[in-house]
Design a protein around this motif. Sequence first.
Motif, short mmCIF file in Angstrom:
data_model
loop_
_atom_site.label_atom_id
_atom_site.label_comp_id
_atom_site.label_asym_id
_atom_site.label_seq_id
_atom_site.Cartn_x
_atom_site.Cartn_y
_atom_site.Cartn_z
N UNK A 2 0.83 -1.21 0.00
CA UNK A 2 0.00 0.00 0.00
C UNK A 2 0.86 1.26 0.00
N UNK A 3 1.96 1.22 0.72
CA UNK A 3 2.80 2.42 0.86
C UNK A 3 3.97 2.47 -0.12
N UNK A 4 4.21 1.36 -0.85
CA UNK A 4 5.37 1.31 -1.71
C UNK A 4 5.11 1.25 -3.20
N UNK A 5 3.95 0.74 -3.62
CA UNK A 5 3.67 0.60 -5.04
C UNK A 5 3.30 1.93 -5.68
N UNK A 6 3.65 2.08 -6.94
CA UNK A 6 3.22 3.24 -7.70
C UNK A 6 1.73 3.16 -7.97
N UNK A 7 1.12 4.27 -8.34
CA UNK A 7 -0.34 4.32 -8.51
C UNK A 7 -0.82 3.29 -9.54
N UNK A 12 -5.71 6.06 -6.28
CA UNK A 12 -5.46 7.51 -6.22
C UNK A 12 -5.64 8.02 -4.79
N UNK A 13 -6.70 7.55 -4.12
CA UNK A 13 -6.95 7.97 -2.75
C UNK A 13 -5.85 7.51 -1.81
N UNK A 14 -5.35 6.29 -2.03
CA UNK A 14 -4.27 5.76 -1.19
C UNK A 14 -3.00 6.61 -1.35
N UNK A 15 -2.67 6.94 -2.59
CA UNK A 15 -1.46 7.75 -2.81
C UNK A 15 -1.59 9.14 -2.19
N UNK A 16 -2.78 9.72 -2.28
CA UNK A 16 -3.00 11.04 -1.68
C UNK A 16 -2.85 10.96 -0.16
N UNK A 17 -3.41 9.90 0.44
CA UNK A 17 -3.36 9.75 1.89
C UNK A 17 -1.95 9.51 2.39
N UNK A 52 -3.64 -1.68 -10.80
CA UNK A 52 -3.68 -2.96 -11.51
C UNK A 52 -3.85 -4.12 -10.55
N UNK A 53 -3.18 -4.04 -9.39
CA UNK A 53 -3.29 -5.10 -8.39
C UNK A 53 -4.71 -5.20 -7.85
N UNK A 54 -5.29 -4.06 -7.50
CA UNK A 54 -6.64 -4.04 -6.91
C UNK A 54 -7.68 -4.50 -7.93
N UNK A 55 -7.50 -4.11 -9.19
CA UNK A 55 -8.44 -4.53 -10.23
C UNK A 55 -8.23 -6.01 -10.60
N UNK A 56 -6.96 -6.41 -10.79
CA UNK A 56 -6.68 -7.76 -11.25
C UNK A 56 -6.96 -8.83 -10.23
#
Length: 330
Positions: free
Chosen positions: A138-143, A164-169, A148-152
């Motif tokens: 969650x804290x290391x992957x690029x957007x 997008x929300x995770x990266x902003x947070x 892709x992980x969450x969708x796949x």
Amino acid sequence: MSSDQSHIPVLIQEVIEGLAPVEGRQIVDGTFGAGGYSRCFLEAGARVIGIDRDPSVAPFVDALKADFDDKFQFLPGQFGQMATLLAEADISDVDAIVLDIGVSSMQLDQGERGFSFMRDGPLDMRMEQAGATAADMVNGLEERELSDLIFGFGEEKRARAVAKAILAAREEAPLTTTLQLANLIEKTLGKGKPGKAHPATKTFQALRIAVNAEYNQLVHGLYDAEAILPAGGKLAVVTFHSMEDRIVKRFFKPQAQQSRHLPMSEEAPQCWDDISKPIRPSKEELNRNPRARSATLRYATRNEVPARAFSMDGLGVPGMAKKQEVGAKT
């Protein structure tokens, strides 16, 4: 099942019927968990070999050894490596194999393991309690990678919005707990309709599958079972979401790989007979155990066709899963 067992084995009667006869047979319970399936098989007169990658199952292993002595044996490790585990233990006479795919009730109920969005705890999700955590992803992957992980792996249609929300947070501070992430997803996607799954369900599923290389484990486990079982041996697989079920369905009954460049294609080897239709929990079971609501059972009988070489082709496995290695703690 004894009253002190916390894990209710899903579709247990249907599994036993699919494996029948059980008495006197040697069964591999490849996903031991809290031992619910193993106990039921032992009580029905079988000999059982349990396999699990989670060190925290030790008390349940000890309980079955105390109750059933040498009729129960436990092998620590991943069910995706069960051929190796059984060979190292000099076990060759296996009559049936059972796989209950995914996270166990025992793991969900332990908030400190980080599997559940309903209990606060560290964002962990590691079944083996070693290697990279969900928080690392969650804290290391690029957007794009996270989306892709969450969708796949989670089939979350709004994966981009979640990523997008995770990266902003995480620009403010790392996400470190389950409720932090669950609340963020709920704020992003909305609370959803009453009676429907929590909006964080698919994202948590995706992270758990990625952390534990679960699709890779599943396919390796299926092919190991095919190689281990003799003609007449039986394999039963319980899955909890549609992608896993599709993989099992296509494994049992593979289709010939067609190509527009070739006028003919070889017929796919059919290594399994008596393939069941998908079996779902009864209303009575759902009343007893609401966690069974998404379970699907498929079982089949091994025939004399030689076991196939390992391949993910034609099974519908997400592309990113093909890059994960069974046995790796990364």
